[in-house]
Design a protein around this motif. Structure first.
Motif, PDB file in Angstrom:
ATOM      1  N   LEU A  17     -22.476  -2.269  16.100  1.00  0.00           N
ATOM      2  CA  LEU A  17     -21.282  -1.458  16.287  1.00  0.00           C
ATOM      3  C   LEU A  17     -21.652  -0.058  16.760  1.00  0.00           C
ATOM      4  CD1 LEU A  17     -18.185  -1.333  15.965  1.00  0.00           C
ATOM      5  CD2 LEU A  17     -18.560  -0.635  13.588  1.00  0.00           C
ATOM      6  N   PHE A  18     -22.675   0.542  16.161  1.00  0.00           N
ATOM      7  CA  PHE A  18     -23.114   1.876  16.581  1.00  0.00           C
ATOM      8  C   PHE A  18     -23.688   1.850  18.004  1.00  0.00           C
ATOM      9  CE2 PHE A  18     -23.798   3.012  11.900  1.00  0.00           C
ATOM     10  CZ  PHE A  18     -22.642   3.754  11.840  1.00  0.00           C
ATOM     11  N   LEU A  19     -24.519   0.856  18.288  1.00  0.00           N
ATOM     12  CA  LEU A  19     -25.193   0.813  19.585  1.00  0.00           C
ATOM     13  C   LEU A  19     -24.229   0.494  20.719  1.00  0.00           C
ATOM     14  CD1 LEU A  19     -28.574  -0.963  18.719  1.00  0.00           C
ATOM     15  CD2 LEU A  19     -28.042   1.475  18.757  1.00  0.00           C
ATOM     16  N   ILE A  27     -16.839   6.803  15.121  1.00  0.00           N
ATOM     17  CA  ILE A  27     -16.359   5.516  14.620  1.00  0.00           C
ATOM     18  C   ILE A  27     -15.795   5.763  13.232  1.00  0.00           C
ATOM     19  CG2 ILE A  27     -16.966   3.144  14.012  1.00  0.00           C
ATOM     20  CD1 ILE A  27     -19.266   3.335  16.000  1.00  0.00           C
ATOM     21  N   SER A  28     -14.497   5.583  13.078  1.00  0.00           N
ATOM     22  CA  SER A  28     -13.842   5.840  11.799  1.00  0.00           C
ATOM     23  C   SER A  28     -14.024   4.662  10.856  1.00  0.00           C
ATOM     24  CB  SER A  28     -12.349   6.096  12.013  1.00  0.00           C
ATOM     25  OG  SER A  28     -11.698   4.903  12.428  1.00  0.00           O
ATOM     26  N   ARG A  29     -13.740   4.899   9.575  1.00  0.00           N
ATOM     27  CA  ARG A  29     -13.787   3.809   8.596  1.00  0.00           C
ATOM     28  C   ARG A  29     -12.801   2.713   8.974  1.00  0.00           C
ATOM     29  NH1 ARG A  29     -17.401   3.812   4.029  1.00  0.00           N
ATOM     30  NH2 ARG A  29     -18.140   5.942   3.780  1.00  0.00           N
ATOM     31  N   LYS A  83     -25.104  10.109  12.195  1.00  0.00           N
ATOM     32  CA  LYS A  83     -24.556  11.294  11.536  1.00  0.00           C
ATOM     33  C   LYS A  83     -23.230  10.961  10.850  1.00  0.00           C
ATOM     34  CE  LYS A  83     -25.938  15.059  12.065  1.00  0.00           C
ATOM     35  NZ  LYS A  83     -26.938  15.878  11.331  1.00  0.00           N
ATOM     36  N   THR A  84     -23.097  11.462   9.633  1.00  0.00           N
ATOM     37  CA  THR A  84     -21.836  11.337   8.912  1.00  0.00           C
ATOM     38  C   THR A  84     -20.945  12.520   9.258  1.00  0.00           C
ATOM     39  OG1 THR A  84     -22.918  10.211   7.059  1.00  0.00           O
ATOM     40  CG2 THR A  84     -20.751  11.189   6.640  1.00  0.00           C
ATOM     41  N   ILE A  85     -19.727  12.223   9.685  1.00  0.00           N
ATOM     42  CA  ILE A  85     -18.724  13.260   9.908  1.00  0.00           C
ATOM     43  C   ILE A  85     -17.747  13.156   8.746  1.00  0.00           C
ATOM     44  CG2 ILE A  85     -17.052  14.240  11.514  1.00  0.00           C
ATOM     45  CD1 ILE A  85     -19.950  14.062  12.558  1.00  0.00           C
ATOM     46  N   TYR A  86     -17.919  14.014   7.763  1.00  0.00           N
ATOM     47  CA  TYR A  86     -17.197  13.859   6.502  1.00  0.00           C
ATOM     48  C   TYR A  86     -15.684  13.896   6.717  1.00  0.00           C
ATOM     49  CZ  TYR A  86     -21.675  14.243   4.222  1.00  0.00           C
ATOM     50  OH  TYR A  86     -22.972  14.006   3.828  1.00  0.00           O
ATOM     51  N   GLY A  87     -15.046  12.883   6.134  1.00  0.00           N
ATOM     52  CA  GLY A  87     -13.605  12.760   6.253  1.00  0.00           C
ATOM     53  C   GLY A  87     -13.145  12.077   7.517  1.00  0.00           C
ATOM     54  N   ALA A  88     -14.109  11.744   8.417  1.00  0.00           N
ATOM     55  CA  ALA A  88     -13.731  11.147   9.700  1.00  0.00           C
ATOM     56  C   ALA A  88     -14.445   9.838   9.983  1.00  0.00           C
ATOM     57  CB  ALA A  88     -14.006  12.135  10.837  1.00  0.00           C
ATOM     58  N   GLY A  89     -15.768   9.776   9.756  1.00  0.00           N
ATOM     59  CA  GLY A  89     -16.498   8.555  10.049  1.00  0.00           C
ATOM     60  C   GLY A  89     -17.942   8.845  10.393  1.00  0.00           C
ATOM     61  N   TYR A  90     -18.463   8.156  11.415  1.00  0.00           N
ATOM     62  CA  TYR A  90     -19.868   8.276  11.790  1.00  0.00           C
ATOM     63  C   TYR A  90     -20.002   8.384  13.308  1.00  0.00           C
ATOM     64  CZ  TYR A  90     -20.659   6.438   7.080  1.00  0.00           C
ATOM     65  OH  TYR A  90     -20.656   6.249   5.717  1.00  0.00           O
ATOM     66  N   ILE A  91     -21.119   9.002  13.749  1.00  0.00           N
ATOM     67  CA  ILE A  91     -21.452   9.046  15.160  1.00  0.00           C
ATOM     68  C   ILE A  91     -22.937   8.667  15.294  1.00  0.00           C
ATOM     69  CG2 ILE A  91     -21.773  10.481  17.196  1.00  0.00           C
ATOM     70  CD1 ILE A  91     -19.465  12.164  16.375  1.00  0.00           C
ATOM     71  N   PHE A  92     -23.230   7.750  16.230  1.00  0.00           N
ATOM     72  CA  PHE A  92     -24.615   7.427  16.581  1.00  0.00           C
ATOM     73  C   PHE A  92     -25.011   8.285  17.776  1.00  0.00           C
ATOM     74  CE2 PHE A  92     -27.995   5.126  18.695  1.00  0.00           C
ATOM     75  CZ  PHE A  92     -28.816   4.766  17.625  1.00  0.00           C
ATOM     76  N   LEU A  93     -26.039   9.127  17.612  1.00  0.00           N
ATOM     77  CA  LEU A  93     -26.346  10.156  18.602  1.00  0.00           C
ATOM     78  C   LEU A  93     -27.429   9.772  19.604  1.00  0.00           C
ATOM     79  CD1 LEU A  93     -26.207  13.347  16.355  1.00  0.00           C
ATOM     80  CD2 LEU A  93     -24.470  12.464  17.916  1.00  0.00           C
ATOM     81  N   GLY A  94     -28.018   8.592  19.472  1.00  0.00           N
ATOM     82  CA  GLY A  94     -29.094   8.224  20.376  1.00  0.00           C
ATOM     83  C   GLY A  94     -28.587   7.709  21.724  1.00  0.00           C
ATOM     84  N   ASP A  95     -29.484   7.770  22.717  1.00  0.00           N
ATOM     85  CA  ASP A  95     -29.230   7.151  24.018  1.00  0.00           C
ATOM     86  C   ASP A  95     -29.601   5.676  23.933  1.00  0.00           C
ATOM     87  OD1 ASP A  95     -28.401   9.509  25.388  1.00  0.00           O
ATOM     88  OD2 ASP A  95     -30.503  10.133  25.459  1.00  0.00           O
ATOM     89  N   VAL A  96     -28.731   4.797  24.400  1.00  0.00           N
ATOM     90  CA  VAL A  96     -28.902   3.349  24.229  1.00  0.00           C
ATOM     91  C   VAL A  96     -28.934   2.674  25.586  1.00  0.00           C
ATOM     92  CG1 VAL A  96     -27.971   1.255  23.181  1.00  0.00           C
ATOM     93  CG2 VAL A  96     -27.667   3.462  22.027  1.00  0.00           C
ATOM     94  N   VAL A  97     -29.897   1.759  25.764  1.00  0.00           N
ATOM     95  CA  VAL A  97     -29.968   0.921  26.959  1.00  0.00           C
ATOM     96  C   VAL A  97     -30.006  -0.530  26.502  1.00  0.00           C
ATOM     97  CG1 VAL A  97     -31.301   0.266  28.995  1.00  0.00           C
ATOM     98  CG2 VAL A  97     -31.194   2.668  28.285  1.00  0.00           C
ATOM     99  N   TRP A  98     -29.034  -1.317  26.958  1.00  0.00           N
ATOM    100  CA  TRP A  98     -28.990  -2.756  26.628  1.00  0.00           C
ATOM    101  C   TRP A  98     -29.775  -3.534  27.670  1.00  0.00           C
ATOM    102  CZ3 TRP A  98     -27.232  -5.031  22.265  1.00  0.00           C
ATOM    103  CH2 TRP A  98     -26.450  -4.239  21.414  1.00  0.00           C
ATOM    104  N   ALA A  99     -30.620  -4.441  27.196  1.00  0.00           N
ATOM    105  CA  ALA A  99     -31.415  -5.272  28.107  1.00  0.00           C
ATOM    106  C   ALA A  99     -30.605  -6.509  28.493  1.00  0.00           C
ATOM    107  CB  ALA A  99     -32.716  -5.698  27.452  1.00  0.00           C
TER     108      ALA A  99
END
Length: 236
Positions: free
Chosen positions: A168-170, A177-179, A220-236
């Motif tokens: 989900l993050f990737l 991404i909210s709860r 990263k946790t965004i308190y009261g809102a959800g999460y963010i994945f901060l990395g750069d992603v490449v799908w093979a």
């Protein structure tokens, strides 16, 4: 029923429960195998690869939760606990150890069939929609093998449940991404038990990725809102 129909393995020491589940699942077009003891079930896994495992926690010869944890680490199957333990903490513990769902006894067989089908649909959708390998920040996620591999070749296993969260993050890097979005995407009943299970899965992913729990750089946790994945992603 066809030879290519999804296979559901049932582990429960109550003969009536096994028969009831087999009848309902086979009527729905699914193949089944049923076992009364964990030793028989584990031996069978050396010969067959089920798509879904229905596991009772009250087993006569093995701790059910320990078995669920092993299956989550070593099996690509969907793991659904069926148990008479109805306390919230029991459900949370089962999900924390890697189960994908938790059904409380007594249950309607139709509900079990519906949940099995829902998980199978979700699994097929993910397989069709997304490649099985993603690279990010020195890591490679191999979803078909349930492994994280870092740049020096070290392998770290993750569970099916942890893999759902990681995927989900990737799939949505650098987006909040909210709860509610997590619950909608991953399924399960909204509430404290779902939130706690997600917290544990995310905590374990951070540990496996070598994150500082006090200052994680990727998830990263965004308190009261959800999460963010901060990395750069490449799908093979």
């Amino acid at each position: 029923m066809t030879a290519t129909a999804p296979l559901v393995a049932i582990l429960d020491d109550e003969p009536e429960i096994r028969r009831m589940l087999q009848d309902a699942l086979e009527e729905a077009g699914l193949r089944t195998l049923a076992y009364a003891r964990a030793t028989e079930f584990e031996a069978a896994l050396n010969r067959v690869t089920p798509d879904v495992c229905l596991v009772d926690l009250g087993l006569p010869d093995r701790d059910g939760l320990a078995l669920v944890h092993r299956l989550a680490l070593e099996s690509g199957a969907v793991i659904i606990i069926i148990s008479g333990r109805a306390q919230v903490q029991d459900r949370v513990t089962g999900l924390e150890l890697g189960a994908d769902d938790y059904i409380i006894k007594p249950f309607d067989p139709a509900e079990v069939v519906a949940r099995v089908r829902a998980h199978l649909r979700k699994g097929r959708s993910n397989t069709e929609r997304v490649a099985q390998e993603a690279r990010f920040e020195g890591w490679t996620a191999l979803f078909d093998r349930y492994l994280l591999v870092n740049k020096d070749g070290t392998e770290v296993a993750f569970s099916h449940a942890e893999g759902e969260v990681l995927r989900l993050f990737l799939e949505s890097p650098k987006r909040l991404i909210s709860r509610a979005q997590m619950q909608e995407s991953l399924g399960g009943a909204a509430g404290d038990s779902f939130d706690r299970a997600m917290d544990v899965r995310i905590s374990r992913l951070r540990t496996k990725l070598g994150e500082d729990p006090k200052n994680p750089l990727l998830i990263k946790t965004i308190y009261g809102a959800g999460y963010i994945f901060l990395g750069d992603v490449v799908w093979a």
